[in-house]
Design an enzyme around this catalytic site. Sequence first.
Site, PDB file in Angstrom:
ATOM      1  N   SER A   1       0.838  -1.201   0.000  1.00 64.99           N
ATOM      2  CA  SER A   1       0.000   0.000   0.000  1.00 64.99           C
ATOM      3  C   SER A   1       0.874   1.252   0.000  1.00 64.99           C
ATOM      4  CB  SER A   1      -0.972  -0.052   1.182  1.00 64.99           C
ATOM      5  OG  SER A   1      -1.928   0.974   1.089  1.00 64.99           O
TER       6      SER A   1
ATOM      7  N   HIS B   1      -3.892  -0.449  -4.592  1.00 63.73           N
ATOM      8  CA  HIS B   1      -5.360  -0.593  -4.537  1.00 63.73           C
ATOM      9  C   HIS B   1      -5.939  -0.240  -5.911  1.00 63.73           C
ATOM     10  CE1 HIS B   1      -5.027  -0.677  -0.120  1.00 63.73           C
ATOM     11  NE2 HIS B   1      -4.295   0.403  -0.206  1.00 63.73           N
TER      12      HIS B   1
ATOM     13  N   GLU C   1      -5.131  -5.103  -5.083  1.00 67.71           N
ATOM     14  CA  GLU C   1      -4.993  -5.618  -3.717  1.00 67.71           C
ATOM     15  C   GLU C   1      -4.657  -7.118  -3.742  1.00 67.71           C
ATOM     16  OE1 GLU C   1      -8.507  -4.423  -1.562  1.00 67.71           O
ATOM     17  OE2 GLU C   1      -7.948  -2.297  -1.702  1.00 67.71           O
TER      18      GLU C   1
END
Lengths: 302, 302
Positions: A136, A178, A205
């Site tokens: 992330s 994402h 993801e």
Amino acid sequence: MPAIVPADVTRGTIVAIGGGEDKLKEKHVLQKIVQLAGGPKARIGLIPTASSVAKDISAVYTRVFKELGAAETIVLDIASRGEAAEPRMLADLERATLVFFTGGDQLRLVAMLGGTPVVQSLRRMNASGVPIAGTSAGAGAVCQHMIARGRSGQMVNQRMVSLAPGLGLTNRIVVDQHFSQRHRVGRLFTAVALNPFLVGVGIDEDTAALLDGTNQLSVWGAGSVTVIDGGKLSYSDVPEIQGRAPAAALGLQVHVLTQGCTFDLVERTASAPPPRKAAPAPVVEHGLLPTPSNVASFIKPH
Amino acid sequence: MPAIVPADVTRGTIVAIGGGEDKLKEKHVLQKIVQLAGGPKARIGLIPTASSVAKDISAVYTRVFKELGAAETIVLDIASRGEAAEPRMLADLERATLVFFTGGDQLRLVAMLGGTPVVQSLRRMNASGVPIAGTSAGAGAVCQHMIARGRSGQMVNQRMVSLAPGLGLTNRIVVDQHFSQRHRVGRLFTAVALNPFLVGVGIDEDTAALLDGTNQLSVWGAGSVTVIDGGKLSYSDVPEIQGRAPAAALGLQVHVLTQGCTFDLVERTASAPPPRKAAPAPVVEHGLLPTPSNVASFIKPH
């Protein structure tokens, strides 16, 4: 800038994870992390600095890496720029066989670590073969050019994306995380149109993009990795068109990679997975053996 | 199949509008429709069959086209397959200088009109030079291969899109409408990966893609038109990967066009707008005249 790699050494793999990697069931992506770190000999340096709940997230990863057989997780809970220069911290860091950045806020991470001895060490370690991973925000921040913020959607315009300097472990790619889940293709189109030197890498993801020491990008995980190559961009007016007015971008190449596909960042070419294994040996049923005329019925579709 | 174009005639322009075209203020896109129909001589054949509120929508367009100076709007309110064969309806249709399909449900439109004399006439009219336009569902349905339904998002997988046979005025493109507004890039990637013969054309709201008789695609309106060209697709496993599992697609070319950009469907090349006009003649201030050494300060950036 990435550190110079000594002649007889291959740079460590850079692993950018799109966030939301499975920590409860198959743990496919984190298994790959432990494997790259050395499996039972893995000593994973965990930097939770991006997170506002650093202690909790460190506990989660420590537990998961242990379940996956790592020897040790070294938590480097750097909460100030001063700590990022402490000899104790640097000594801990340099014991790691792989360094892992958690998610959180990439601006917080870079503001805390940018230009510190910890990052200098990380670059040297990576150049000498130690893999560096991030998930992330931690994935975005490994790049020299980092997406600081942006809008979701597929439009191309100046307001879609803001870039900022990242930790600089690679300058070849700009990572977005994402990617499918938050509809980020427009901001990555825009980032690439703003500087086509960069290859955009949008990571879903529970999926990792692995950039090895020979600049081959591969995919590991459940989703896809979208490579946006502006090398053949023939025209864009993103720098000129103001605000949210739509801008043009002609000649983008897009490769939607899944596990098994690769992208060569030197040649900028995408490759399909190697051909699957041949069909299993035909099963002999009812005493029949395959002959030239009936062989098709013995070969299962695969 | 599109009808054969006679040797001395250019096929009429096909205008696909992404839906949501402005009907109250500038009416930029509908102005273009009236212009293509002949301006003050325009007789626009309006087919509201896709809509469940055909009478209301016909009244809206009739009013707007009148405001924009069209001579006549001929409402062809075809509500059954029988009506699509009536000589009266065909006579009305053939008076039109442009035919316009409203939005609504493309499946309803095609089920009602597919294979009827009205569509046969439309193909002949278009081949002999009459422009055919459609907005939203009406834009999708002009194609031979039509997106019947799909999911929003940017993923590539089998469940993203279902195609169905459309009215067949062009077989070169597959159109998607409300493109950026409804995040439809994934379903168009998928449609193109399923058959790279088709060029995907994703059209934003209040924006038109114009496909002229020489197969040049241009843009008119406030948003962008995204061309997805699979002509150089090197690999995709969409046909094999089941369900919603992510599939790969390598070698897609993407061109985000705005007004002024064009795409040549024969050569499959995108072109930038022509260069803007030269800077205005330098303004003489304070008695100075431009000389080789100060000329730069006279030329305004443009």
